[in-house]
Design a protein around this motif. Structure first.
Motif, PDB file in Angstrom:
ATOM      1  N   THR A 126       0.858  -1.181   0.000  1.00 51.92           N
ATOM      2  CA  THR A 126       0.000   0.000   0.000  1.00 51.92           C
ATOM      3  C   THR A 126       0.897   1.235   0.000  1.00 51.92           C
ATOM      4  OG1 THR A 126      -0.076   0.232   2.409  1.00 51.92           O
ATOM      5  CG2 THR A 126      -1.693  -1.252   1.382  1.00 51.92           C
ATOM      6  N   HIS A 127       0.282   2.389  -0.239  1.00 51.08           N
ATOM      7  CA  HIS A 127       1.055   3.629  -0.235  1.00 51.08           C
ATOM      8  C   HIS A 127       1.717   3.847   1.129  1.00 51.08           C
ATOM      9  CE1 HIS A 127       2.133   7.725  -1.419  1.00 51.08           C
ATOM     10  NE2 HIS A 127       1.786   8.079  -0.190  1.00 51.08           N
ATOM     11  N   GLU A 128       0.969   3.605   2.189  1.00 49.20           N
ATOM     12  CA  GLU A 128       1.520   3.754   3.539  1.00 49.20           C
ATOM     13  C   GLU A 128       2.680   2.801   3.767  1.00 49.20           C
ATOM     14  OE1 GLU A 128      -0.413   3.806   7.311  1.00 49.20           O
ATOM     15  OE2 GLU A 128      -2.104   4.971   6.542  1.00 49.20           O
ATOM     16  N   GLN A 129       2.517   1.553   3.352  1.00 47.91           N
ATOM     17  CA  GLN A 129       3.563   0.566   3.576  1.00 47.91           C
ATOM     18  C   GLN A 129       4.838   0.929   2.822  1.00 47.91           C
ATOM     19  OE1 GLN A 129       1.351  -2.909   2.343  1.00 47.91           O
ATOM     20  NE2 GLN A 129       0.908  -3.518   4.466  1.00 47.91           N
ATOM     21  N   ALA A 130       4.680   1.402   1.610  1.00 48.38           N
ATOM     22  CA  ALA A 130       5.852   1.815   0.832  1.00 48.38           C
ATOM     23  C   ALA A 130       6.574   2.974   1.524  1.00 48.38           C
ATOM     24  CB  ALA A 130       5.430   2.213  -0.579  1.00 48.38           C
ATOM     25  N   ARG A 131       5.808   3.896   2.061  1.00 48.22           N
ATOM     26  CA  ARG A 131       6.393   5.038   2.776  1.00 48.22           C
ATOM     27  C   ARG A 131       7.132   4.563   4.035  1.00 48.22           C
ATOM     28  NH1 ARG A 131       8.137  10.369   2.538  1.00 48.22           N
ATOM     29  NH2 ARG A 131       7.677  11.445   4.491  1.00 48.22           N
ATOM     30  N   VAL A 132       6.509   3.664   4.789  1.00 51.34           N
ATOM     31  CA  VAL A 132       7.122   3.171   6.023  1.00 51.34           C
ATOM     32  C   VAL A 132       8.396   2.390   5.704  1.00 51.34           C
ATOM     33  CG1 VAL A 132       6.829   1.563   7.946  1.00 51.34           C
ATOM     34  CG2 VAL A 132       5.010   3.183   7.378  1.00 51.34           C
ATOM     35  N   LEU A 133       8.379   1.572   4.673  1.00 47.68           N
ATOM     36  CA  LEU A 133       9.580   0.827   4.294  1.00 47.68           C
ATOM     37  C   LEU A 133      10.724   1.780   3.967  1.00 47.68           C
ATOM     38  CD1 LEU A 133      11.142  -1.717   3.547  1.00 47.68           C
ATOM     39  CD2 LEU A 133      10.063  -1.629   1.273  1.00 47.68           C
ATOM     40  N   MET A 134      10.422   2.825   3.204  1.00 48.32           N
ATOM     41  CA  MET A 134      11.455   3.811   2.872  1.00 48.32           C
ATOM     42  C   MET A 134      12.005   4.479   4.120  1.00 48.32           C
ATOM     43  SD  MET A 134      12.192   7.283   2.600  1.00 48.32           S
ATOM     44  CE  MET A 134      10.624   8.152   2.458  1.00 48.32           C
ATOM     45  N   LEU A 135      11.112   4.869   5.025  1.00 51.72           N
ATOM     46  CA  LEU A 135      11.545   5.567   6.234  1.00 51.72           C
ATOM     47  C   LEU A 135      12.364   4.667   7.150  1.00 51.72           C
ATOM     48  CD1 LEU A 135       8.282   7.580   7.029  1.00 51.72           C
ATOM     49  CD2 LEU A 135      10.444   8.516   6.194  1.00 51.72           C
ATOM     50  N   VAL A 136      11.942   3.405   7.284  1.00 54.22           N
ATOM     51  CA  VAL A 136      12.684   2.473   8.138  1.00 54.22           C
ATOM     52  C   VAL A 136      14.079   2.246   7.574  1.00 54.22           C
ATOM     53  CG1 VAL A 136      12.826   0.078   8.941  1.00 54.22           C
ATOM     54  CG2 VAL A 136      10.660   1.333   9.104  1.00 54.22           C
ATOM     55  N   ARG A 137      14.163   1.994   6.283  1.00 57.61           N
ATOM     56  CA  ARG A 137      15.494   1.782   5.692  1.00 57.61           C
ATOM     57  C   ARG A 137      16.344   3.041   5.824  1.00 57.61           C
ATOM     58  NH1 ARG A 137      18.453   2.960   1.280  1.00 57.61           N
ATOM     59  NH2 ARG A 137      20.020   1.386   0.631  1.00 57.61           N
ATOM     60  N   ARG A 138      15.765   4.187   5.548  1.00 58.04           N
ATOM     61  CA  ARG A 138      16.523   5.445   5.644  1.00 58.04           C
ATOM     62  C   ARG A 138      17.036   5.667   7.065  1.00 58.04           C
ATOM     63  NH1 ARG A 138      13.605  11.091   4.245  1.00 58.04           N
ATOM     64  NH2 ARG A 138      12.872  10.864   6.417  1.00 58.04           N
ATOM     65  N   ASN A 139      16.221   5.359   8.037  1.00 60.79           N
ATOM     66  CA  ASN A 139      16.635   5.513   9.422  1.00 60.79           C
ATOM     67  C   ASN A 139      17.812   4.589   9.749  1.00 60.79           C
ATOM     68  OD1 ASN A 139      16.328   6.353  12.289  1.00 60.79           O
ATOM     69  ND2 ASN A 139      15.741   4.207  12.538  1.00 60.79           N
ATOM     70  N   PHE A 140      17.756   3.359   9.261  1.00 61.87           N
ATOM     71  CA  PHE A 140      18.862   2.437   9.499  1.00 61.87           C
ATOM     72  C   PHE A 140      20.145   2.951   8.852  1.00 61.87           C
ATOM     73  CE2 PHE A 140      15.985  -0.415  11.388  1.00 61.87           C
ATOM     74  CZ  PHE A 140      16.664  -1.512  11.882  1.00 61.87           C
ATOM     75  N   VAL A 141      20.049   3.409   7.611  1.00 63.33           N
ATOM     76  CA  VAL A 141      21.240   3.905   6.911  1.00 63.33           C
ATOM     77  C   VAL A 141      21.811   5.126   7.613  1.00 63.33           C
ATOM     78  CG1 VAL A 141      22.068   4.930   4.756  1.00 63.33           C
ATOM     79  CG2 VAL A 141      20.551   2.928   4.687  1.00 63.33           C
ATOM     80  N   ARG A 142      20.929   6.060   7.987  1.00 64.46           N
ATOM     81  CA  ARG A 142      21.387   7.277   8.658  1.00 64.46           C
ATOM     82  C   ARG A 142      21.858   6.999  10.082  1.00 64.46           C
ATOM     83  NH1 ARG A 142      20.165  12.304   6.991  1.00 64.46           N
ATOM     84  NH2 ARG A 142      19.392  12.966   9.043  1.00 64.46           N
ATOM     85  N   SER A 143      21.540   5.832  10.602  1.00 66.19           N
ATOM     86  CA  SER A 143      22.013   5.436  11.923  1.00 66.19           C
ATOM     87  C   SER A 143      23.276   4.585  11.852  1.00 66.19           C
ATOM     88  CB  SER A 143      20.904   4.665  12.659  1.00 66.19           C
ATOM     89  OG  SER A 143      19.780   5.488  12.859  1.00 66.19           O
ATOM     90  N   GLY A 144      23.776   4.343  10.623  1.00 64.93           N
ATOM     91  CA  GLY A 144      25.059   3.652  10.481  1.00 64.93           C
ATOM     92  C   GLY A 144      24.980   2.199  10.074  1.00 64.93           C
ATOM     93  N   ALA A 150      35.431  -0.861  12.977  1.00 61.76           N
ATOM     94  CA  ALA A 150      35.766   0.219  13.906  1.00 61.76           C
ATOM     95  C   ALA A 150      34.862   1.427  13.725  1.00 61.76           C
ATOM     96  CB  ALA A 150      37.225   0.622  13.729  1.00 61.76           C
ATOM     97  N   GLU A 151      34.485   1.738  12.493  1.00 65.79           N
ATOM     98  CA  GLU A 151      33.608   2.891  12.258  1.00 65.79           C
ATOM     99  C   GLU A 151      32.240   2.684  12.884  1.00 65.79           C
ATOM    100  OE1 GLU A 151      33.565   3.506   8.030  1.00 65.79           O
ATOM    101  OE2 GLU A 151      35.166   5.024   8.155  1.00 65.79           O
ATOM    102  N   ALA A 152      31.695   1.481  12.760  1.00 65.04           N
ATOM    103  CA  ALA A 152      30.392   1.182  13.365  1.00 65.04           C
ATOM    104  C   ALA A 152      30.476   1.267  14.886  1.00 65.04           C
ATOM    105  CB  ALA A 152      29.922  -0.206  12.939  1.00 65.04           C
ATOM    106  N   ASP A 153      31.556   0.732  15.441  1.00 63.54           N
ATOM    107  CA  ASP A 153      31.724   0.789  16.895  1.00 63.54           C
ATOM    108  C   ASP A 153      31.861   2.228  17.373  1.00 63.54           C
ATOM    109  OD1 ASP A 153      31.645  -1.967  16.948  1.00 63.54           O
ATOM    110  OD2 ASP A 153      33.832  -2.206  17.021  1.00 63.54           O
ATOM    111  N   ARG A 154      32.620   3.031  16.634  1.00 65.30           N
ATOM    112  CA  ARG A 154      32.815   4.425  17.037  1.00 65.30           C
ATOM    113  C   ARG A 154      31.516   5.205  16.962  1.00 65.30           C
ATOM    114  NH1 ARG A 154      34.448   7.901  20.494  1.00 65.30           N
ATOM    115  NH2 ARG A 154      34.649  10.008  19.652  1.00 65.30           N
ATOM    116  N   LEU A 155      30.713   4.962  15.924  1.00 67.22           N
ATOM    117  CA  LEU A 155      29.441   5.671  15.807  1.00 67.22           C
ATOM    118  C   LEU A 155      28.542   5.334  16.990  1.00 67.22           C
ATOM    119  CD1 LEU A 155      27.605   7.552  14.177  1.00 67.22           C
ATOM    120  CD2 LEU A 155      26.713   5.525  13.007  1.00 67.22           C
ATOM    121  N   ALA A 156      28.523   4.076  17.398  1.00 63.81           N
ATOM    122  CA  ALA A 156      27.702   3.688  18.555  1.00 63.81           C
ATOM    123  C   ALA A 156      28.172   4.413  19.809  1.00 63.81           C
ATOM    124  CB  ALA A 156      27.766   2.177  18.760  1.00 63.81           C
TER     125      ALA A 156
END
Length: 670
Positions: A126-144, A150-156
């Motif tokens: 659905t339109h909502e589901q597509a939006r949520v999928l995009m937002l969830v993935r974007r949040n993961f990427v922007r969260s590292g 070492a980069e992942a550990d340092r970001l945490a």
């Protein structure tokens, strides 16, 4: 031990059972809820073929026990703190940050999300589901999530340290606000409403007489009316020095470390600056777009303020005082000038702006616009000053609304709206529990609570946020209510302020506290006629703060934020008699967390839209036009973050606005 935070809540509307919740319940409940959440995440990563339901929807529900434990805690920690809760906040902040990093660094989980993302066109979402999928993935990427080793550990580590610093900043600020008060031996010039508020504050501080505190609702009228220039200076300097008094509560080193870590975080994620990182997902998009809007408003505001400063300084000298005009003089002489030029003063207005009547007015406007009705309910709440209402429409329960309006030593400063439970449909028809928190001066026993004009606007502002939550109508919590771009979230709140100034609303609800008479039409006209009075001052205060916030995050982090603040203010030509609305050591919007970091401009970005949006009502039948109200609910208030903010606004209005209506509304353009 039975823990109410882990039990089923047999309370009205499943509100938290605050009468049963004790401070000792929070830590074990959070520990247990984190175990539940980790088990839920592990169950998602079971090796099965990823689907939207078993991955994205399951992820959305994984934190439910944690939210149940934390929502009452955060409500109490912000609005009714104590030493135990402050200690728990210091414990929880790094713990929750570590948990968040643990999720976004979970390679199996992100692999499932990435599989869904890459194959999204075949998922029949659905339109909502597509939006949520995009937002969830974007949040993961922007969260590292794309970082490794070492980069992942340092970001945490960076994110965890930032969460600790934000908590320390907030608690230091609260400590400074709570500890300072000034006994008032000379009440010269103070009207009754200020004296009564000072007496009430003195009772709260057990001071043996009236005092002025650092609560905005008390110190601002004190600065407006006190004839004692030396007392105004002492109070003003204490107010602006919050977080910069040396010792354990000094926030200057915290601000410097925060800015350094934010820049490191952005660069770890591949961005040149924190501003580039933060603004990527906002409507503004880039630092240049933010600066362009702020400077478009800055120049006419500064010109207006400098013209006003000359008039006020002449009044100061005529009073036998020595020039130049100082920041602690501005409000005092501006109030005198308003009384002279507009035949209007705060003491005359306040008896007509009773808190209870303004609450009724906010409710009544929402009834005429959206059909909402409010019925008081008797339910245990976290403080005796709180009150609650069942919000319905056509007999259907829509939300629980909680109001917590009075200042107290255990409450952080400012005003805010939060949801202890957000609207969603994934787990059934879940309706929200919404809180408005303000810091109005509490009256003495038996006296009505009176608001200033700005207080009344604040009440409407926060209620606009509440409407965004209460009218939300989406399936997924990730896009519910105020889960929108930061520079869009202030549109509903600032737009709702306009209804406080509708003459027919004031005629009905602006009732004198003693006589019961409606506000005379002449006074109403004078009040509305002075609505843009001193707008140069308030705009300069605000825009200077927004430009400093932007400047902090645009390039290399400053080693000394106070020096950087001074350089920015000098560069823009800050008028000497005005200071930033929020100096760096008490700039909680920016340093108490990431919410408004590099985002304080958002109020003005949204104001461009709110001025245009209210104009749409005026062009189409007036402030209560049912067609426009329906469009506002459909495309803004109920839609949450289900679509890009610009798309939603264009559906409501047809096109994006420019700053013309804003400048006109502030009286800064012809």
């Amino acid at each position: 031990m039975t823990n109410p935070l882990r039990d089923t809540w047999d309370t009205p509307f499943e509100l938290p059972p605050f009468d049963l919740i004790k401070d000792e319940h929070f830590a074990p409940a959070v520990d247990a809820a984190l175990q539940d959440a980790r088990a839920a995440i592990a169950a998602i990563c079971d090796g099965s073929h990823p689907t939207f339901a078993n991955t994205i929807e399951a992820l959305s529900m994984a934190d439910t026990p944690l939210e149940k434990a934390l929502s009452p805690f955060f409500a109490m920690a912000g609005a009714d703190s104590n030493e135990v809760r402050e200690g728990l906040m210091r414990d929880f902040s790094p713990m929750l940050s570590a948990y968040s990093s643990e999720i976004t660094a979970n390679t199996e989980l992100f692999a499932r999300i990435e599989t869904l993302w890459q194959g999204r066109d075949a998922l029949d979402l659905t339109h909502e589901q597509a939006r949520v999928l995009m937002l969830v993935r974007r949040n993961f990427v922007r969260s590292g999530a794309l970082l490794t080793g070492a980069e992942a550990d340092r970001l945490a580590d960076v994110k965890q340290r930032l969460s600790v610093l934000g908590t320390q900043f907030t608690q230091n600020l609260l400590a400074d606000e709570r500890s300072w008060f000034m006994p008032l031996d000379d009440l010269s010039g103070l009207p009754d409403f200020v004296i009564n508020a000072a007496k009430s504050a003195g009772e709260d501080k057990d001071a043996g007489g009236p005092v002025v505190t650092l609560s905005r609702s008390l110190i601002v009228p004190f600065l407006q009316f006190s004839d004692r220039r030396d007392s105004r200076e002492k109070a003003y300097e204490a107010w602006t020095a919050r977080g910069a008094n040396g010792g354990e509560t000094d926030n200057r080193a915290i601000a410097a470390e925060t800015l350094k870590l934010r820049q490191e975080r952005a660069q770890l994620l591949g961005y040149d600056t924190f501003a580039d990182y933060k603004l990527e997902t906002e409507m503004a998009g880039t630092p240049d777009a933010v600066r362009a809007l702020l400077m478009q408003v800055w120049e006419p505001a500064k010109t207006s303020a400098e013209t006003d400063a000359k008039v006020l300084e002449a009044m100061l000298v005529a009073d036998g005082q020595s020039a130049p005009l100082q920041p602690w003089d501005w409000r005092y002489y501006s109030e005198k000038r308003r009384a002279a030029e507009h035949d209007l003063n705060e003491a005359e207005l306040k008896p007509y702006l009773q808190l209870d009547r303004m609450i009724d007015a906010a409710f009544a406007c929402s009834n005429r616009l959206f059909g909402l009705q409010f019925t008081p309910i008797d339910a245990p709440l976290y403080h005796e000053d709180c009150r609650a209402w069942d919000v319905t429409r056509d007999g259907k329960h829509m939300a629980v609304f909680i109001g917590d309006y009075f200042a107290r030593g255990s409450k952080r400063s400012g005003a805010w709206c939060s949801a202890m439970r957000s609207q969603q449909k994934l787990a059934g028809d879940i309706r929200p529990h919404v809180i408005n928190v303000c810091n109005f001066a509490k009256p003495s026993a038996g006296q009505p609570a009176l608001l200033s004009y700005d207080d009344a606007r604040t009440l409407f502002h926060e209620f606009g946020h509440a409407l965004h939550q209460m009218l939300s109508d989406v399936t997924y919590e990730q896009i519910s209510g105020t889960s929108v771009a930061r520079d869009f979230v202030e549109l509903p709140s600032q737009l709702y302020e306009h209804w406080m100034e509708v003459p027919e609303v004031l005629e009905e609800f602006a009732i004198h506290a003693e006589t019961g008479d409606a506000m005379p039409r002449d006074l109403l006209d004078r009040m509305l006629g002075a609505a843009t009075y001193d707008m140069g001052f308030s705009t300069v205060e605000y825009v200077a703060s927004a430009l400093v916030d932007l400047g902090f995050h645009e390039g290399a982090p400053p080693a000394d934020p106070m020096q950087k603040q001074a350089e920015i203010l000098e560069d823009i030509g800050m008028p000497s008699a005005i200071r930033m609305r929020h100096a760096t050591p008490n700039f909680a919007h920016v340093f108490a967390g990431d919410g408004y970091s590099c985002g304080y401009y958002s109020y003005m970005w949204s104001e461009v839209m709110d001025a245009d949006a209210f104009q749409a009502f005026e062009e189409n039948g007036g402030p209560f036009d049912p067609t426009m109200a329906k469009k506002l609910e459909t495309f803004i208030l109920s839609a949450g973050g289900s679509e890009d903010a610009a798309v939603l606004y264009k559906k409501f209005r047809g096109s994006m606005p420019d700053a013309t209506a804003l400048l006109k509304g502030r009286g800064l353009a012809a």
